[in-house]
Design an enzyme around this catalytic site. Structure first.
Site, PDB file in Angstrom:
ATOM      1  N   HIS A 157     -21.307 -50.618   0.646  1.00 52.39           N
ATOM      2  CA  HIS A 157     -19.994 -51.073   0.215  1.00 52.39           C
ATOM      3  C   HIS A 157     -20.098 -51.964  -1.021  1.00 52.39           C
ATOM      4  O   HIS A 157     -20.495 -53.127  -0.938  1.00 52.39           O
ATOM      5  CB  HIS A 157     -19.314 -51.820   1.379  1.00 52.39           C
ATOM      6  CG  HIS A 157     -17.917 -52.232   1.101  1.00 52.39           C
ATOM      7  ND1 HIS A 157     -17.411 -53.468   1.427  1.00 52.39           N
ATOM      8  CD2 HIS A 157     -16.893 -51.567   0.512  1.00 52.39           C
ATOM      9  CE1 HIS A 157     -16.152 -53.538   1.049  1.00 52.39           C
ATOM     10  NE2 HIS A 157     -15.810 -52.400   0.498  1.00 52.39           N
ATOM     11  N   SER A 180     -14.156 -48.950   2.614  1.00 55.04           N
ATOM     12  CA  SER A 180     -13.884 -50.373   2.855  1.00 55.04           C
ATOM     13  C   SER A 180     -13.480 -50.601   4.299  1.00 55.04           C
ATOM     14  O   SER A 180     -13.609 -51.709   4.813  1.00 55.04           O
ATOM     15  CB  SER A 180     -12.716 -50.860   2.004  1.00 55.04           C
ATOM     16  OG  SER A 180     -12.993 -50.721   0.655  1.00 55.04           O
ATOM     17  N   GLU A 231     -22.649 -54.558   0.534  1.00 57.63           N
ATOM     18  CA  GLU A 231     -22.857 -54.631   1.980  1.00 57.63           C
ATOM     19  C   GLU A 231     -23.487 -53.304   2.426  1.00 57.63           C
ATOM     20  O   GLU A 231     -22.987 -52.233   2.068  1.00 57.63           O
ATOM     21  CB  GLU A 231     -21.522 -54.829   2.711  1.00 57.63           C
ATOM     22  CG  GLU A 231     -20.882 -56.192   2.461  1.00 57.63           C
ATOM     23  CD  GLU A 231     -19.510 -56.346   3.098  1.00 57.63           C
ATOM     24  OE1 GLU A 231     -19.183 -57.466   3.522  1.00 57.63           O
ATOM     25  OE2 GLU A 231     -18.740 -55.350   3.159  1.00 57.63           O
ATOM     26  N   ASN A 248     -14.463 -58.468   4.046  1.00 59.78           N
ATOM     27  CA  ASN A 248     -13.049 -58.191   4.310  1.00 59.78           C
ATOM     28  C   ASN A 248     -12.582 -58.692   5.669  1.00 59.78           C
ATOM     29  O   ASN A 248     -11.392 -58.703   5.951  1.00 59.78           O
ATOM     30  CB  ASN A 248     -12.749 -56.691   4.162  1.00 59.78           C
ATOM     31  CG  ASN A 248     -12.601 -56.324   2.702  1.00 59.78           C
ATOM     32  OD1 ASN A 248     -12.263 -57.164   1.863  1.00 59.78           O
ATOM     33  ND2 ASN A 248     -12.876 -55.067   2.367  1.00 59.78           N
TER      34      ASN A 248
HETATM   35  P1  NAD Z   1      -9.620 -44.164  -6.576  1.00 61.66           P
HETATM   36  O1  NAD Z   1      -8.325 -43.656  -6.087  1.00 61.66           O
HETATM   37  O2  NAD Z   1      -9.696 -44.953  -7.835  1.00 61.66           O
HETATM   38  O3  NAD Z   1     -10.634 -42.939  -6.736  1.00 61.66           O
HETATM   39  C1  NAD Z   1     -10.790 -41.928  -5.783  1.00 61.66           C
HETATM   40  C2  NAD Z   1     -11.223 -40.662  -6.501  1.00 61.66           C
HETATM   41  O4  NAD Z   1     -11.595 -39.702  -5.509  1.00 61.66           O
HETATM   42  C3  NAD Z   1     -10.132 -40.029  -7.367  1.00 61.66           C
HETATM   43  O5  NAD Z   1     -10.640 -39.819  -8.666  1.00 61.66           O
HETATM   44  C4  NAD Z   1      -9.842 -38.701  -6.674  1.00 61.66           C
HETATM   45  O6  NAD Z   1      -9.549 -37.686  -7.587  1.00 61.66           O
HETATM   46  C5  NAD Z   1     -11.147 -38.429  -5.951  1.00 61.66           C
HETATM   47  N1  NAD Z   1     -11.048 -37.566  -4.780  1.00 61.66           N
HETATM   48  C6  NAD Z   1     -10.128 -37.586  -3.797  1.00 61.66           C
HETATM   49  N2  NAD Z   1     -10.417 -36.664  -2.858  1.00 61.66           N
HETATM   50  C7  NAD Z   1     -11.553 -36.060  -3.267  1.00 61.66           C
HETATM   51  C8  NAD Z   1     -12.377 -35.025  -2.723  1.00 61.66           C
HETATM   52  N3  NAD Z   1     -12.064 -34.443  -1.573  1.00 61.66           N
HETATM   53  N4  NAD Z   1     -13.471 -34.646  -3.418  1.00 61.66           N
HETATM   54  C9  NAD Z   1     -13.791 -35.241  -4.582  1.00 61.66           C
HETATM   55  N5  NAD Z   1     -13.074 -36.227  -5.141  1.00 61.66           N
HETATM   56  C10 NAD Z   1     -11.973 -36.636  -4.494  1.00 61.66           C
HETATM   57  O7  NAD Z   1     -10.243 -45.001  -5.333  1.00 61.66           O
HETATM   58  P2  NAD Z   1     -11.271 -46.207  -5.376  1.00 61.66           P
HETATM   59  O8  NAD Z   1     -10.519 -47.484  -5.488  1.00 61.66           O
HETATM   60  O9  NAD Z   1     -12.366 -45.906  -6.320  1.00 61.66           O
HETATM   61  O10 NAD Z   1     -11.833 -46.155  -3.866  1.00 61.66           O
HETATM   62  C11 NAD Z   1     -12.764 -45.196  -3.464  1.00 61.66           C
HETATM   63  C12 NAD Z   1     -13.420 -45.642  -2.153  1.00 61.66           C
HETATM   64  O11 NAD Z   1     -14.039 -46.908  -2.347  1.00 61.66           O
HETATM   65  C13 NAD Z   1     -12.463 -45.819  -0.991  1.00 61.66           C
HETATM   66  O12 NAD Z   1     -13.118 -45.428   0.188  1.00 61.66           O
HETATM   67  C14 NAD Z   1     -12.174 -47.315  -0.996  1.00 61.66           C
HETATM   68  O13 NAD Z   1     -11.832 -47.785   0.287  1.00 61.66           O
HETATM   69  C15 NAD Z   1     -13.519 -47.848  -1.417  1.00 61.66           C
HETATM   70  N6  NAD Z   1     -13.520 -49.172  -2.085  1.00 61.66           N
HETATM   71  C16 NAD Z   1     -12.565 -49.511  -2.996  1.00 61.66           C
HETATM   72  C17 NAD Z   1     -12.608 -50.758  -3.618  1.00 61.66           C
HETATM   73  C18 NAD Z   1     -11.571 -51.164  -4.644  1.00 61.66           C
HETATM   74  O14 NAD Z   1     -11.407 -52.366  -4.869  1.00 61.66           O
HETATM   75  N7  NAD Z   1     -10.897 -50.240  -5.278  1.00 61.66           N
HETATM   76  C19 NAD Z   1     -13.638 -51.662  -3.307  1.00 61.66           C
HETATM   77  C20 NAD Z   1     -14.633 -51.272  -2.397  1.00 61.66           C
HETATM   78  C21 NAD Z   1     -14.559 -50.029  -1.784  1.00 61.66           C
END
Ligand code: NAD
Length: 383
Positions: free
Chosen positions: A138, A117, A150, A188
């Site tokens: 994204h 993000s 995106e 964002n």
């Molecule tokens: P989350 O914390 O729900 O999930 C992240 C997962 O990654 C966890 O299950 C964790 O165990 C795993 N993980 C961490 N390090 C790891 C590694 N080295 N190898 C493999 N797995 C690993 O996070 P999320 O909310 O799903 O966000 C994930 C990405 O998406 C981030 O970059 C975030 O910025 C982006 N994002 C989030 C949202 C949102 O609203 N949550 C929206 C758009 C983008």
């Protein structure tokens, strides 16, 4: 059908895996942490059962989707993928390390994408030898429901990678927009005043949370008011995005975070998920002051700031006008695209409001985009 791998089985990763499997791809969903894969499996099972109850899919379709996904803790299983989407926690060093590992495992023609993000795609790409195959894709949360994605090519990304990534995501029924690799991409960045200016209005004592929310919903047609929405997103997440965008823009005052939200986060008033945020969810919701004159002033101030942000994104070629408008209606459910809204209300009126605010507060935060000034001079419209 190409094989797709998703790295990180959290909120976003499991949603993206669900979409790819539903569209018929063989999917590998990988996570390294104990319990993460099991949780994702359980969660997906529950979501698919709910879809059966709603008669959106059949039992057979559910089985087909689950059979397409291999849930794994062994990253070597991503071999043979033509698209890998990374969705691990937001940490640049971890992502870079991971991208190098991915590149060593997949074929030369595999696209490696990040769902980040807030990090720059250029910096993540730097970890790869063939940086031209790295791109940002994204998704919005919840990924299976939100139509917008995106697509963010970095300075290193090849046109071939961009076209191919876009065509795959388009084939998943998503609405794609192309955004420059700059902080906050489109949504964002352009959405910041929806939160920031609303908090500012509250801080100045002009209106309370409920009144500001009412103004935006009742008079502006927004589905949720800013405080309701911040409580829904989580004040920790929303504050962090604001702070990240502010820092990444070299402390441009337009994106300055607020103490009000910071204190909410520090107090653990995170919103719906903690039972309390701007609103206390154990009590009845407070009543808004439904004074339409006050409401119009509130809406007008926030909307002018949003239009200014959208116009500035166009001015700086972050995306096309069509994509800026699409991004806000499909990514965050705005009732209208901000630039077509500006045409409706008259860009000269927006400039007047911004000039008034800038004069009153003397803050750079309210500086009108050069594009708006130019348009008013030329008597131009966006469309
Ligand atoms: P989350 O914390 O729900 O999930 C992240 C997962 O990654 C966890 O299950 C964790 O165990 C795993 N993980 C961490 N390090 C790891 C590694 N080295 N190898 C493999 N797995 C690993 O996070 P999320 O909310 O799903 O966000 C994930 C990405 O998406 C981030 O970059 C975030 O910025 C982006 N994002 C989030 C949202 C949102 O609203 N949550 C929206 C758009 C983008």
């Amino acid at each position: 059908m190409i094989k797709v791998s998703v790295i990180g089985a959290g909120t976003m990763g499991s949603g993206i895996a669900q979409i790819a499997a539903t569209k018929g791809h063989k999917v590998c969903l990988y996570d390294t942490f104990d319990g993460a894969i099991e949780n994702a499996q359980k969660k997906l099972n529950k979501i698919l059962n709910r879809l059966i109850e709603k008669e959106r899919i059949t039992k057979e379709e559910k089985e087909n989707i689950l059979n397409k996904i291999s849930f794994t803790k062994d990253i070597r299983e991503i071999k043979g993928s033509k698209l890998v989407i990374e969705a691990i926690i937001e940490n640049l060093d971890l992502k870079k390390k991971l991208f190098k590992t991915i590149e060593d495992l997949v074929d030369a023609d595999c696209i490696i994408a990040s769902n980040t993000s807030s990090l720059s795609i250029a910096s993540i790409s730097g970890a790869c030898e063939k940086a031209e195959r790295v791109i940002g894709v994204h998704f919005f949360n919840p990924a299976p429901l939100m139509p917008l994605v995106e697509i963010i090519p970095s300075v290193q990304t090849s046109k071939k990678t961009m076209d191919h990534a876009k065509s795959i995501i388009d084939s998943w029924g998503k609405i794609t927009v192309i955004a420059k690799d700059t902080p906050g991409f489109i949504v964002n960045r352009v959405a910041r005043p929806f939160y920031g200016e609303a908090i500012r209005i509250y801080e100045e004592g002009i209106a309370d949370f409920a009144t500001i929310d009412w103004s935006l919903k009742e008079l502006g047609g927004f589905r949720m008011g800013p405080f309701e929405l911040m409580d829904y997103i989580g004040n920790d997440i929303n504050y962090t995005v604001t702070e990240t965008v502010f820092t990444a823009f070299y402390y441009d005052s337009r994106y300055k975070p607020s103490f009000t939200q910071r204190r909410m986060m520090e107090a653990g008033y995170l919103g719906r998920k903690s039972g309390r945020g701007y609103y206390d969810y154990s009590k009845d919701m407070p009543k808004a002051n439904q004074d339409r004159n006050l409401g119009k002033k509130i809406l007008w101030r926030i909307l002018s700031m949003l239009i200014n942000e959208a116009a500035d994104a166009l001015f700086l070629n972050i995306a096309t006008k069509g994509d800026i408008d699409l991004a806000m209606t499909k990514g965050v459910n705005y009732p209208k695209g901000l630039l077509s809204w500006a045409d409706e209300i008259g860009i000269n009126n927006v400039l007047e409001e911004l000039k008034k605010l800038q004069e009153e507060y003397g803050e750079d935060r309210y500086r009108p985009s050069p594009l708006i000034k130019r348009m008013v001079k030329d008597n131009a419209t966006f469309y």
